[in-house]
Design a protein around this motif. Structure first.
Motif, PDB file in Angstrom:
ATOM      1  N   TYR A  24     -20.094  80.709  59.398  1.00  0.00           N
ATOM      2  CA  TYR A  24     -18.880  81.101  59.178  1.00  0.00           C
ATOM      3  C   TYR A  24     -18.634  82.170  58.139  1.00  0.00           C
ATOM      4  CZ  TYR A  24     -18.313  76.845  61.527  1.00  0.00           C
ATOM      5  OH  TYR A  24     -18.504  75.460  62.675  1.00  0.00           O
ATOM      6  N   ARG A  25     -17.554  82.932  58.396  1.00  0.00           N
ATOM      7  CA  ARG A  25     -17.217  84.058  57.516  1.00  0.00           C
ATOM      8  C   ARG A  25     -16.292  83.506  56.680  1.00  0.00           C
ATOM      9  NH1 ARG A  25     -18.865  88.204  57.289  1.00  0.00           N
ATOM     10  NH2 ARG A  25     -19.162  90.425  58.145  1.00  0.00           N
ATOM     11  N   SER A  29     -16.909  76.620  49.820  1.00  0.00           N
ATOM     12  CA  SER A  29     -15.566  75.702  49.370  1.00  0.00           C
ATOM     13  C   SER A  29     -14.834  75.582  50.568  1.00  0.00           C
ATOM     14  CB  SER A  29     -14.914  76.301  48.212  1.00  0.00           C
ATOM     15  OG  SER A  29     -15.890  76.280  47.289  1.00  0.00           O
ATOM     16  N   ASP A  30     -14.364  76.728  51.455  1.00  0.00           N
ATOM     17  CA  ASP A  30     -13.418  76.417  52.440  1.00  0.00           C
ATOM     18  C   ASP A  30     -14.038  75.706  53.668  1.00  0.00           C
ATOM     19  OD1 ASP A  30     -10.964  77.136  53.931  1.00  0.00           O
ATOM     20  OD2 ASP A  30     -12.258  78.591  55.056  1.00  0.00           O
ATOM     21  N   VAL A  31     -15.427  75.979  53.854  1.00  0.00           N
ATOM     22  CA  VAL A  31     -15.938  75.262  55.044  1.00  0.00           C
ATOM     23  C   VAL A  31     -16.185  73.660  54.593  1.00  0.00           C
ATOM     24  CG1 VAL A  31     -18.115  74.785  56.346  1.00  0.00           C
ATOM     25  CG2 VAL A  31     -17.407  77.202  55.807  1.00  0.00           C
ATOM     26  N   TRP A  32     -16.479  73.510  53.301  1.00  0.00           N
ATOM     27  CA  TRP A  32     -16.570  72.071  52.669  1.00  0.00           C
ATOM     28  C   TRP A  32     -15.191  71.497  52.936  1.00  0.00           C
ATOM     29  CZ3 TRP A  32     -20.170  69.248  51.152  1.00  0.00           C
ATOM     30  CH2 TRP A  32     -19.895  67.797  50.462  1.00  0.00           C
ATOM     31  N   ALA A  33     -14.225  72.217  52.706  1.00  0.00           N
ATOM     32  CA  ALA A  33     -12.729  71.452  52.916  1.00  0.00           C
ATOM     33  C   ALA A  33     -12.684  70.964  54.513  1.00  0.00           C
ATOM     34  CB  ALA A  33     -11.590  72.517  52.371  1.00  0.00           C
ATOM     35  N   SER A  34     -12.969  72.037  55.237  1.00  0.00           N
ATOM     36  CA  SER A  34     -13.123  71.763  56.751  1.00  0.00           C
ATOM     37  C   SER A  34     -13.691  70.179  57.324  1.00  0.00           C
ATOM     38  CB  SER A  34     -13.529  72.683  57.741  1.00  0.00           C
ATOM     39  OG  SER A  34     -12.674  73.729  57.406  1.00  0.00           O
ATOM     40  N   THR A 104     -23.869  82.865  51.570  1.00  0.00           N
ATOM     41  CA  THR A 104     -24.402  84.193  51.109  1.00  0.00           C
ATOM     42  C   THR A 104     -23.605  85.301  51.270  1.00  0.00           C
ATOM     43  OG1 THR A 104     -26.751  83.215  51.493  1.00  0.00           O
ATOM     44  CG2 THR A 104     -26.440  85.830  51.402  1.00  0.00           C
ATOM     45  N   ASP A 105     -23.010  85.952  50.336  1.00  0.00           N
ATOM     46  CA  ASP A 105     -22.151  87.013  50.488  1.00  0.00           C
ATOM     47  C   ASP A 105     -21.055  86.896  51.485  1.00  0.00           C
ATOM     48  OD1 ASP A 105     -23.902  88.653  49.026  1.00  0.00           O
ATOM     49  OD2 ASP A 105     -25.180  89.066  50.715  1.00  0.00           O
ATOM     50  N   GLY A 106     -20.115  85.565  51.120  1.00  0.00           N
ATOM     51  CA  GLY A 106     -19.030  85.327  51.603  1.00  0.00           C
ATOM     52  C   GLY A 106     -19.220  84.628  53.062  1.00  0.00           C
ATOM     53  N   THR A 107     -20.495  84.389  53.522  1.00  0.00           N
ATOM     54  CA  THR A 107     -20.916  83.764  54.946  1.00  0.00           C
ATOM     55  C   THR A 107     -21.322  82.535  54.382  1.00  0.00           C
ATOM     56  OG1 THR A 107     -20.873  86.031  56.042  1.00  0.00           O
ATOM     57  CG2 THR A 107     -21.957  84.097  57.082  1.00  0.00           C
ATOM     58  N   THR A 108     -20.940  81.510  55.125  1.00  0.00           N
ATOM     59  CA  THR A 108     -21.548  79.930  55.030  1.00  0.00           C
ATOM     60  C   THR A 108     -22.315  79.842  56.217  1.00  0.00           C
ATOM     61  OG1 THR A 108     -19.911  79.569  53.350  1.00  0.00           O
ATOM     62  CG2 THR A 108     -21.023  77.760  54.323  1.00  0.00           C
ATOM     63  N   GLU A 109     -23.399  79.315  56.181  1.00  0.00           N
ATOM     64  CA  GLU A 109     -24.124  78.533  57.086  1.00  0.00           C
ATOM     65  C   GLU A 109     -23.993  76.958  57.127  1.00  0.00           C
ATOM     66  OE1 GLU A 109     -28.299  79.384  58.977  1.00  0.00           O
ATOM     67  OE2 GLU A 109     -28.778  77.724  57.245  1.00  0.00           O
ATOM     68  N   LEU A 110     -23.648  76.471  58.024  1.00  0.00           N
ATOM     69  CA  LEU A 110     -23.628  74.996  57.971  1.00  0.00           C
ATOM     70  C   LEU A 110     -24.554  74.438  58.967  1.00  0.00           C
ATOM     71  CD1 LEU A 110     -20.510  72.698  58.411  1.00  0.00           C
ATOM     72  CD2 LEU A 110     -22.417  72.428  59.879  1.00  0.00           C
ATOM     73  N   GLN A 111     -25.492  73.786  58.177  1.00  0.00           N
ATOM     74  CA  GLN A 111     -26.597  72.760  58.998  1.00  0.00           C
ATOM     75  C   GLN A 111     -26.206  71.469  59.208  1.00  0.00           C
ATOM     76  OE1 GLN A 111     -30.153  72.933  57.401  1.00  0.00           O
ATOM     77  NE2 GLN A 111     -30.893  74.779  58.885  1.00  0.00           N
ATOM     78  N   LEU A 112     -25.975  70.829  60.405  1.00  0.00           N
ATOM     79  CA  LEU A 112     -25.754  69.465  60.777  1.00  0.00           C
ATOM     80  C   LEU A 112     -27.148  69.100  61.064  1.00  0.00           C
ATOM     81  CD1 LEU A 112     -23.296  67.422  62.681  1.00  0.00           C
ATOM     82  CD2 LEU A 112     -25.450  67.218  63.196  1.00  0.00           C
ATOM     83  N   ILE A 113     -27.710  67.838  60.316  1.00  0.00           N
ATOM     84  CA  ILE A 113     -29.025  67.144  60.566  1.00  0.00           C
ATOM     85  C   ILE A 113     -28.936  65.872  60.740  1.00  0.00           C
ATOM     86  CG2 ILE A 113     -31.140  66.846  59.735  1.00  0.00           C
ATOM     87  CD1 ILE A 113     -30.588  69.179  57.563  1.00  0.00           C
ATOM     88  N   HIS A 114     -29.004  65.260  62.089  1.00  0.00           N
ATOM     89  CA  HIS A 114     -29.304  64.276  62.341  1.00  0.00           C
ATOM     90  C   HIS A 114     -30.602  63.488  62.319  1.00  0.00           C
ATOM     91  CE1 HIS A 114     -27.278  61.044  65.748  1.00  0.00           C
ATOM     92  NE2 HIS A 114     -28.141  60.219  64.825  1.00  0.00           N
ATOM     93  N   HIS A 115     -30.706  62.803  61.386  1.00  0.00           N
ATOM     94  CA  HIS A 115     -32.077  62.166  61.182  1.00  0.00           C
ATOM     95  C   HIS A 115     -32.141  60.959  62.347  1.00  0.00           C
ATOM     96  CE1 HIS A 115     -32.422  64.385  57.574  1.00  0.00           C
ATOM     97  NE2 HIS A 115     -31.159  63.901  56.982  1.00  0.00           N
ATOM     98  N   LEU A 116     -33.301  61.112  62.976  1.00  0.00           N
ATOM     99  CA  LEU A 116     -33.313  59.981  64.182  1.00  0.00           C
ATOM    100  C   LEU A 116     -34.727  59.115  63.829  1.00  0.00           C
ATOM    101  CD1 LEU A 116     -32.568  62.727  66.709  1.00  0.00           C
ATOM    102  CD2 LEU A 116     -31.147  60.758  66.455  1.00  0.00           C
TER     103      LEU A 116
END
Length: 163
Positions: A24-25, A29-34, A104-116
């Protein structure tokens, strides 16, 4: 619309990690709020209620599931705005999920990890997380919501082939 599956399956000492990533651009903190504020999670997953803190259990309403059930979800770890780990149990089994955010530089990478512990239900689990992450993207961009029928069973074979 036919969304492309993006998940990867990694072997771990205790089973597997199903990893899905979105970028996400926006600030972390903004993605965290989402992914943590109830009025924002309501737009893509469902609202939640309770006192949120590590070691506490909240209730999450899965409004995009049949009958929109309220489910207990335990917060295992919370380190804003970079890491959230939650667990829950339902009729499909026990779930341990981790969200990692890296900015990184105003872009946020979100990783969802489902531990199986096994890859037995991967053909249904993978498409479900693809759908929910695309719901998150649609909510963040004020775009149209995806239709689950575009994910399952269309992505089932892809996810089954990862095991």
């Amino acid at each position: 619309m036919t969304p492309e599956p993006t998940g990867q399956l990694l072997a771990t000492p205790s089973g597997y990690d199903l990893v899905l990533t979105r970028t996400y651009r926006a600030s972390a903190s903004d993605v965290w709020a989402s992914v943590t504020e109830p009025e924002r999670t309501a737009r893509w997953f469902g609202p939640w209620r309770g006192e949120a803190a590590p070691g506490r259990t909240i209730e999450v309403q899965m409004v995009f599931e049949e009958s929109a059930p309220w489910c207990p979800m335990r917060i295992e770890a919370c380190a804003p705005p970079g890491r959230l780990t939650v667990s829950m149990k339902d009729e499909a089994g026990a779930w341990l999920l981790e969200l990692l955010l890296t900015e990184t530089d105003g872009t946020t990478e979100l990783q969802l990890i489902h531990h199986l512990t096994s890859a037995e239900h991967l053909g249904a689990t993978g498409p479900g997380w693809e759908y929910y992450l695309d719901m998150l993207t649609a909510a963040r961009e004020a775009g149209p919501q995806p239709d689950f029928k575009d994910y399952y069973p269309a992505q089932k074979a892809y996810y089954e082939s990862l095991a």
